[in-house]
Design a protein around this motif. Structure first.
Motif, PDB file in Angstrom:
ATOM      1  N   GLN A 278       0.829  -1.210   0.000  1.00 38.53           N
ATOM      2  CA  GLN A 278       0.000   0.000   0.000  1.00 38.53           C
ATOM      3  C   GLN A 278       0.861   1.256   0.000  1.00 38.53           C
ATOM      4  O   GLN A 278       0.557   2.237  -0.670  1.00 38.53           O
ATOM      5  N   ASP A 283      -2.012  -1.446  -4.904  1.00 37.07           N
ATOM      6  CA  ASP A 283      -3.180  -1.983  -4.206  1.00 37.07           C
ATOM      7  C   ASP A 283      -3.494  -3.417  -4.621  1.00 37.07           C
ATOM      8  O   ASP A 283      -4.028  -4.191  -3.824  1.00 37.07           O
ATOM      9  N   LYS A 314     -10.660   2.421  -0.014  1.00 39.66           N
ATOM     10  CA  LYS A 314     -10.841   2.456  -1.468  1.00 39.66           C
ATOM     11  C   LYS A 314     -12.276   2.807  -1.857  1.00 39.66           C
ATOM     12  O   LYS A 314     -12.567   3.020  -3.033  1.00 39.66           O
ATOM     13  N   GLY A 582      -9.054   8.009  -0.731  1.00 36.33           N
ATOM     14  CA  GLY A 582      -7.805   7.742  -1.436  1.00 36.33           C
ATOM     15  C   GLY A 582      -7.178   8.918  -2.130  1.00 36.33           C
ATOM     16  O   GLY A 582      -6.094   8.796  -2.695  1.00 36.33           O
TER      17      GLY A 582
END
Length: 617
Positions: A278, A283, A314, A582
């Motif tokens: 991450q 991802d 996300k 994000g």
């Protein structure tokens, strides 16, 4: 049975006198009672009963005799009989620690857990020295999901008892309760009591890693890897340390090369790798690492929670929900099932008891979910949380009440089981909801207090901007979110009045910052203590021109106040909390703050430059 040599007449008189003073009865019966206690300690249950039973008849007000009888019943696992004997003793001595502890154990044998956990703290307040009883209490409270309350009630007693194993047990329980800093103190105490124990040495390593004392932790980890049986636990801590210390490539190599002995050890390493991926912005690799960890163990546990948080950040709320719901173990879930928050139950309730979870900042964030939860009109909603929430939530815009967690968990409550809902279980309603519905502040600090603080600060600033700052989180999980104050102040406007919003010891940080920016004036307001007075802290934040903060309680307080002029410095990668999403400058959770994000994990230059530009405007 042991046989003792007969006593001389003189020695017998001396012993009877001593026993009479201890047990409050005279003659041979005092010696019989003394021998009854000794027989019970040796496991000679029938001998103890033969000696103590006549004393209960001749001296029914002697609680010692009833205590022996109760202890004998416990040894025979006769719960109801033990309760009857200890009840007689309690009628005479209601504050005797041995009697209180015995009655608690009798309740456990009778499967009356609530009665037992209510009595055990009383026994320790009365002075109990029973380490086994303390261990039993921690085990029961863990199964009941009341770890915070157990720690609050037993912390001082565990210190007083000075048993290394008990200290270790409390530390492990505090880790499960997401209280790593409190746990570190007891890992250290266990190690100081018995520094040779493998478990205590590993606990010492955990304490050092938790406190980010990596220079001490690394040689200890390397030593332990060569000497202990539980190498998986040591490697797990070592990997955490390497990642947080910025040595991700080394951690990745070790995680892939190490021969783990247990599925749990391997899964933990996959979790560390997922965080590293991450941090790199990969991802897809993080997703695969999480799923591999969950698959290997066959049970989700903490890895499911971590994966759920990853999916929440996300914005994949539907996929996140079944994983995030597993953040509590099955025993705890049995008490407050996830179904209590389901649309089949929640809208039917006229009373909802929300159980707070995680830290202060997380609870402030999660309360926003009430705006999208399908509550029935007029439903009475109460948050069970830290006592500091009481004044903070007065007149709040969500209409939620407050019940002190410690009081709630320590007293019987009249409620239906389906009225209990974990606050975090409301995330199920994020899927498909309009983000703007969540936006806006809901805390309403006292206007007069805001005005007093505002007048104080503007008077001190003499026309300069008043800027509150918070810059560090004193834990392993907050290490990568923290910024040295001496770096943060480079972004502040010339001559600003800087109000300290940081908890903990800050004198050294402020001295370094003054050396870098002598033009700034720093104020630590002793009239406001966020550790004891959240309502005062909220008023303080509301009284400022601007706030510059890392992601900590200050950030969430700004959001819950709907505070414009708040600038939040957000890390990239695994340490970005899911509330902030994000990407983008706009605060997606509260809708008021401006977010200055890292472009690369660990690099604060971009966010600080953006902060400087924003404040200059």
């Amino acid at each position: 049975m042991t046989t003792q040599a007969p006593l001389s007449r003189k020695d017998r008189r001396v012993q009877i006198a001593k026993a009479a003073k201890i047990y409050g009865i005279k003659g041979q019966e005092s010696l019989d009672l003394h021998e009854a206690f000794n027989a019970l300690a040796r496991g000679e249950v029938m001998r103890a009963v033969q000696l103590a039973h006549p004393v209960t008849q001749s001296h029914p007000a002697c609680h010692h005799a009833w205590t022996v009888m109760g202890g004998a019943a416990l040894a025979q696992r006769e719960g109801a009989t033990a309760k009857a004997f200890f009840a007689e003793a309690l009628a005479v001595r209601p504050k005797d620690p041995l009697v209180l502890g015995g009655m608690a154990k009798a309740h456990v044998l009778a499967a009356e857990v609530e009665e037992a956990v209510g009595l055990i703290p009383r026994a320790f307040v009365a002075g109990s020295e029973d380490v086994g009883l303390a261990r039993l209490y921690l085990e029961l409270m863990s199964k009941l999901g009341r770890r915070h309350l157990a720690a609050d009630l037993m912390e001082a007693h565990v210190r007083r008892l000075g048993d290394g194993g008990l200290c270790l047990k409390l530390a492990d329980m505090l880790i499960d309760a997401d209280e790593p800093n409190r746990a570190a103190k007891f890992y250290d105490q266990a190690w100081m009591i018995d520094p040779q124990s493998e478990a205590h040495r590993i606990g010492r390593l955990r304490a050092l890693v938790t406190r980010c004392r990596f220079a001490e932790a690394e040689p200890l980890a390397q030593e332990l890897l060569l000497t202990v049986k539980d190498r998986d636990a040591v490697m797990g801590l070592y990997l955490l340390m390497l990642r947080v210390a910025g040595r991700a490539e080394e951690a990745e190599r070790l995680a892939n090369d190490f021969d783990f002995a247990t599925p749990e050890g391997f899964a933990h390493a996959r979790g560390v790798l997922a965080n590293i991926y991450q941090d790199r912005g990969d991802d897809a690799a993080a997703d695969a690492a999480f799923l591999e960890a969950i698959h290997v163990t066959g049970s989700a546990g903490n890895m499911a929670k971590a994966y759920g948080v990853f999916l929440l950040r996300k914005g994949d709320y539907a996929a996140a929900a079944p994983y995030y719901v597993q953040r509590f173990p099955a025993q705890q879930r049995a008490l407050i099932p996830a179904e209590n928050a389901a649309p089949e139950n929640l809208p039917q309730l006229s009373r909802v008891i929300l159980m707070g979870e995680q830290g202060i900042g997380d609870q402030l964030a999660l309360l926003n979910l009430l705006r999208i939860a399908p509550l029935s009109e007029g439903a009475a909603v109460t948050l069970v949380a830290d006592a500091r929430f009481g004044e903070l939530l007065e007149n709040n815009g969500l209409g939620v009440g407050h019940h002190d967690r410690r009081d709630f968990l320590s007293k019987p409550q009249q409620l239906a089981p389906n009225q209990l809902v974990y606050l975090g279980d409301l995330v199920r309603y994020l899927d498909g909801s309009d983000p703007e519905v969540r936006h806006g502040g809901y805390l309403v600090p006292e206007a007069a207090r805001i005005q007093r603080l505002r007048e104080k600060y503007t008077g001190m600033a003499a026309g300069a901007p008043v800027i509150g700052v918070a810059w560090k989180s004193a834990s392993l999980i907050g290490h990568l979110r923290s910024i040295p104050l001496s770096r943060m102040v480079r972004a502040l406007p010339q001559g600003a009045l800087v109000v300290n919003l940081q908890y903990g010891e800050t004198a050294g940080d402020i001295a370094e910052a003054r050396a870098v920016r002598p033009d700034l004036r720093f104020v630590t307001d002793e009239t406001v203590d966020q550790m004891t007075d959240l309502a005062g802290f909220a008023a303080q934040i509301a009284a400022l021109d601007h706030v510059a903060s890392i992601d900590n309680t200050t950030a969430h307080m700004c959001g819950a106040l709907g505070r414009t002029g708040a600038h939040l410095l957000i890390p990239e990668g695994a340490d970005c909390m899911w509330y902030w999403g994000g990407g983008g400058e706009t605060d997606p959770w509260y809708g008021a703050a401006r977010l200055h994000r890292q472009e690369r994990a660990g690099d604060w230059e971009g966010p600080l430059a953006a902060l400087e530009t924003a404040l200059a405007r």
